[in-house]
Design a protein around this motif. Structure first.
Motif, PDB file in Angstrom:
ATOM      1  N   ASP A   1      15.697  43.502  45.061  1.00  0.00           N
ATOM      2  CA  ASP A   1      14.496  43.576  45.881  1.00  0.00           C
ATOM      3  C   ASP A   1      14.895  43.931  47.320  1.00  0.00           C
ATOM      4  O   ASP A   1      15.887  43.419  47.846  1.00  0.00           O
ATOM      5  CB  ASP A   1      13.798  42.209  45.836  1.00  0.00           C
ATOM      6  CG  ASP A   1      12.408  42.205  46.403  1.00  0.00           C
ATOM      7  OD1 ASP A   1      12.262  42.498  47.607  1.00  0.00           O
ATOM      8  OD2 ASP A   1      11.468  41.860  45.664  1.00  0.00           O
TER       9      ASP A   1
ATOM     10  N   ARG B   1      13.613  42.936  49.941  1.00  0.00           N
ATOM     11  CA  ARG B   1      13.603  41.713  50.739  1.00  0.00           C
ATOM     12  C   ARG B   1      14.903  40.946  50.572  1.00  0.00           C
ATOM     13  O   ARG B   1      15.377  40.287  51.509  1.00  0.00           O
ATOM     14  CB  ARG B   1      12.404  40.849  50.342  1.00  0.00           C
ATOM     15  CG  ARG B   1      11.058  41.494  50.646  1.00  0.00           C
ATOM     16  CD  ARG B   1       9.919  40.740  49.992  1.00  0.00           C
ATOM     17  NE  ARG B   1       9.999  40.796  48.539  1.00  0.00           N
ATOM     18  CZ  ARG B   1       9.205  40.104  47.712  1.00  0.00           C
ATOM     19  NH1 ARG B   1       8.270  39.307  48.215  1.00  0.00           N
ATOM     20  NH2 ARG B   1       9.336  40.219  46.405  1.00  0.00           N
TER      21      ARG B   1
ATOM     22  N   HIS C   1      12.363  44.897  57.050  1.00  0.00           N
ATOM     23  CA  HIS C   1      12.389  43.519  56.551  1.00  0.00           C
ATOM     24  C   HIS C   1      13.484  42.706  57.251  1.00  0.00           C
ATOM     25  O   HIS C   1      13.303  41.514  57.513  1.00  0.00           O
ATOM     26  CB  HIS C   1      12.587  43.503  55.036  1.00  0.00           C
ATOM     27  CG  HIS C   1      11.321  43.679  54.264  1.00  0.00           C
ATOM     28  ND1 HIS C   1      10.365  42.680  54.155  1.00  0.00           N
ATOM     29  CD2 HIS C   1      10.843  44.733  53.560  1.00  0.00           C
ATOM     30  CE1 HIS C   1       9.360  43.114  53.423  1.00  0.00           C
ATOM     31  NE2 HIS C   1       9.618  44.359  53.047  1.00  0.00           N
TER      32      HIS C   1
ATOM     33  N   PHE D   1      14.671  36.901  44.569  1.00  0.00           N
ATOM     34  CA  PHE D   1      13.536  37.507  43.874  1.00  0.00           C
ATOM     35  C   PHE D   1      13.984  38.118  42.543  1.00  0.00           C
ATOM     36  O   PHE D   1      14.946  38.881  42.493  1.00  0.00           O
ATOM     37  CB  PHE D   1      12.900  38.596  44.744  1.00  0.00           C
ATOM     38  CG  PHE D   1      12.443  38.095  46.095  1.00  0.00           C
ATOM     39  CD1 PHE D   1      11.254  37.403  46.227  1.00  0.00           C
ATOM     40  CD2 PHE D   1      13.231  38.310  47.224  1.00  0.00           C
ATOM     41  CE1 PHE D   1      10.840  36.929  47.466  1.00  0.00           C
ATOM     42  CE2 PHE D   1      12.821  37.856  48.470  1.00  0.00           C
ATOM     43  CZ  PHE D   1      11.624  37.157  48.582  1.00  0.00           C
TER      44      PHE D   1
ATOM     45  N   ASP E   1       9.242  39.302  40.139  1.00  0.00           N
ATOM     46  CA  ASP E   1       8.774  39.087  41.509  1.00  0.00           C
ATOM     47  C   ASP E   1       8.648  40.413  42.258  1.00  0.00           C
ATOM     48  O   ASP E   1       7.662  40.653  42.968  1.00  0.00           O
ATOM     49  CB  ASP E   1       9.743  38.193  42.283  1.00  0.00           C
ATOM     50  CG  ASP E   1       9.844  36.782  41.733  1.00  0.00           C
ATOM     51  OD1 ASP E   1       8.850  36.290  41.154  1.00  0.00           O
ATOM     52  OD2 ASP E   1      10.921  36.169  41.880  1.00  0.00           O
ATOM     53  N   SER E   2       9.652  41.260  42.103  1.00  0.00           N
ATOM     54  CA  SER E   2       9.670  42.537  42.829  1.00  0.00           C
ATOM     55  C   SER E   2       8.527  43.437  42.379  1.00  0.00           C
ATOM     56  O   SER E   2       7.855  44.065  43.207  1.00  0.00           O
ATOM     57  CB  SER E   2      11.004  43.249  42.616  1.00  0.00           C
ATOM     58  OG  SER E   2      12.081  42.458  43.065  1.00  0.00           O
TER      59      SER E   2
ATOM     60  N   HIS F   1       5.227  42.177  43.724  1.00  0.00           N
ATOM     61  CA  HIS F   1       5.056  42.370  45.172  1.00  0.00           C
ATOM     62  C   HIS F   1       4.882  43.833  45.544  1.00  0.00           C
ATOM     63  O   HIS F   1       4.009  44.180  46.362  1.00  0.00           O
ATOM     64  CB  HIS F   1       6.264  41.801  45.918  1.00  0.00           C
ATOM     65  CG  HIS F   1       6.189  41.974  47.407  1.00  0.00           C
ATOM     66  ND1 HIS F   1       5.433  41.152  48.210  1.00  0.00           N
ATOM     67  CD2 HIS F   1       6.773  42.888  48.244  1.00  0.00           C
ATOM     68  CE1 HIS F   1       5.533  41.539  49.477  1.00  0.00           C
ATOM     69  NE2 HIS F   1       6.348  42.585  49.518  1.00  0.00           N
ATOM     70  N   PHE F   2       5.708  44.715  44.964  1.00  0.00           N
ATOM     71  CA  PHE F   2       5.738  46.094  45.433  1.00  0.00           C
ATOM     72  C   PHE F   2       4.798  47.032  44.677  1.00  0.00           C
ATOM     73  O   PHE F   2       4.463  48.106  45.205  1.00  0.00           O
ATOM     74  CB  PHE F   2       7.165  46.639  45.375  1.00  0.00           C
ATOM     75  CG  PHE F   2       8.064  46.089  46.448  1.00  0.00           C
ATOM     76  CD1 PHE F   2       7.846  46.416  47.774  1.00  0.00           C
ATOM     77  CD2 PHE F   2       9.101  45.232  46.140  1.00  0.00           C
ATOM     78  CE1 PHE F   2       8.671  45.910  48.782  1.00  0.00           C
ATOM     79  CE2 PHE F   2       9.922  44.717  47.126  1.00  0.00           C
ATOM     80  CZ  PHE F   2       9.706  45.054  48.447  1.00  0.00           C
TER      81      PHE F   2
END
Length: 331
Positions: free
Chosen positions: A227, A229, A14, A311, A315-316, A319-320
């Motif tokens: 996160d 990211r 990332h 995040f 959110d995490s 996404h994951f």
């Protein structure tokens, strides 16, 4: 200017993606690069992937000199599970790997070295800590607060080496203490937060009950997550920072999450989630004995690096979780 990233795991990939996206040349080095997995995160004509071992100082030094590298983001490391299986190898990679990066930076006058550290360096003091937030410069008793794992001991050592290379030789170093990193991909390596996510979201995605019987994936009190990211964003911010005077920074959400909070984040993705706890937690996150009651102070990262988390836990998870399910069999 070329930036070398050691360790082609989720965070390294990332970070490479972010740097390449803004027009920088990146060299991503790993002892066994998982090229297909890397390509799911980072693909760019500005990104090159090379095989290399951070414990090989001559190779590392030649690579830095030969490629005109001016900055390094050092994420290569063995995690706790691998270290328990081969402690000597873990110490060699996590300590001598850092020493090699720092010595190459000293000899070749590199502009900045960013090291991936961990909030586990402070875990042993959670039982005695009193205060609203956990600072980078926390009080530490050298014996009763000794590291709780070889992994944590290697991260403590790496941070001290980085600060000494800064103080004694003028190497510009930044150590980033990542909180418990939420991530997933189809490459090698798994994290405890990834196991938590898989244990909850995996069965829920197929309408099954999520049975929790692993003491590592349930905890009392709170834990601080981040996160992957956001770790990459912090790495880039640390590369760019004009005056990172403190030298070591907490990288986390700035608030604690209970197991119930994690469960609720997964339930937003899978409303029918059902959880059956077959084990009662006795301590903190990932089997650590002390229960955590204070989140990290992330103010220094905001002031000196210009970084704040982008995040949330929700959110995490959103996404994951799909990536986690794609790489982990269930049923």
């Amino acid at each position: 200017m070329i930036t070398l990233i050691t360790g082609a795991g989720v965070i390294g990939c990332h970070t490479a993606r972010l740097l390449a996206a803004r027009g920088e040349d990146v060299l991503l080095m790993d002892v066994r690069p998982a090229r297909e997995a890397i390509a799911t995160i980072a693909q760019s004509p500005r990104l090159r992937i090379v095989e290399g071992d951070v414990t090989d100082f001559a190779m590392l030094s030649d690579l830095i000199a030969g490629q005109g590298i001016r900055r390094v983001v050092h994420t290569a490391a063995l995690l706790s599970t691998a270290i328990r299986e081969d402690p000597r190898k873990g110490i060699e990679v996590n300590v001598m790997g850092v020493a090699n990066v720092l010595e190459a930076a000293r000899q070749q006058a590199l502009e900045r070295v960013v090291l991936a550290s961990s909030t586990t360096v402070g875990y042993p003091s959670f039982g005695d800590f009193e205060g609203p937030t956990f600072p980078e410069d926390f009080a530490l008793k050298s014996i009763s607060h000794r590291p709780g794992s070889i992994y944590a001991a290697t991260k403590v050592t790496a941070e001290h080496l980085a600060l000494l290379y800064r103080d004694l030789y003028g190497v510009s170093t930044v150590s980033l203490r990542y909180a418990a990193v939420i991530s997933a991909w189809n490459g090698p390596g798994t994290s405890v937060p990834g196991r938590v996510l898989s244990s909850l979201a995996g069965p829920a995605s197929s309408g099954q009950v999520s049975v929790i019987d692993d003491p590592y994936v349930v905890w009392r009190g709170g834990e601080e997550f981040i996160d992957a990211r956001d770790c990459a964003l912090a790495n880039v911010a640390a590369l760019d920072a004009a005056d990172p005077a403190q030298g070591a920074y907490n990288i986390g959400l700035g608030h604690l999450c209970t197991f119930h909070d994690f469960e609720q984040a997964v339930r937003r993705l899978h409303p029918s989630l059902q959880v059956e706890l077959r084990i009662e937690p006795t301590g903190g996150f990932a089997g650590f004995p002390h229960v955590r009651h204070a989140a990290s102070d992330i103010g220094a990262a905001a002031r000196e690096l210009g970084w704040r988390p982008a995040f949330s836990l929700t959110d995490s998870v959103a996404h994951f979780a799909p990536l986690c399910l794609a790489s982990t069999p269930h049923g």
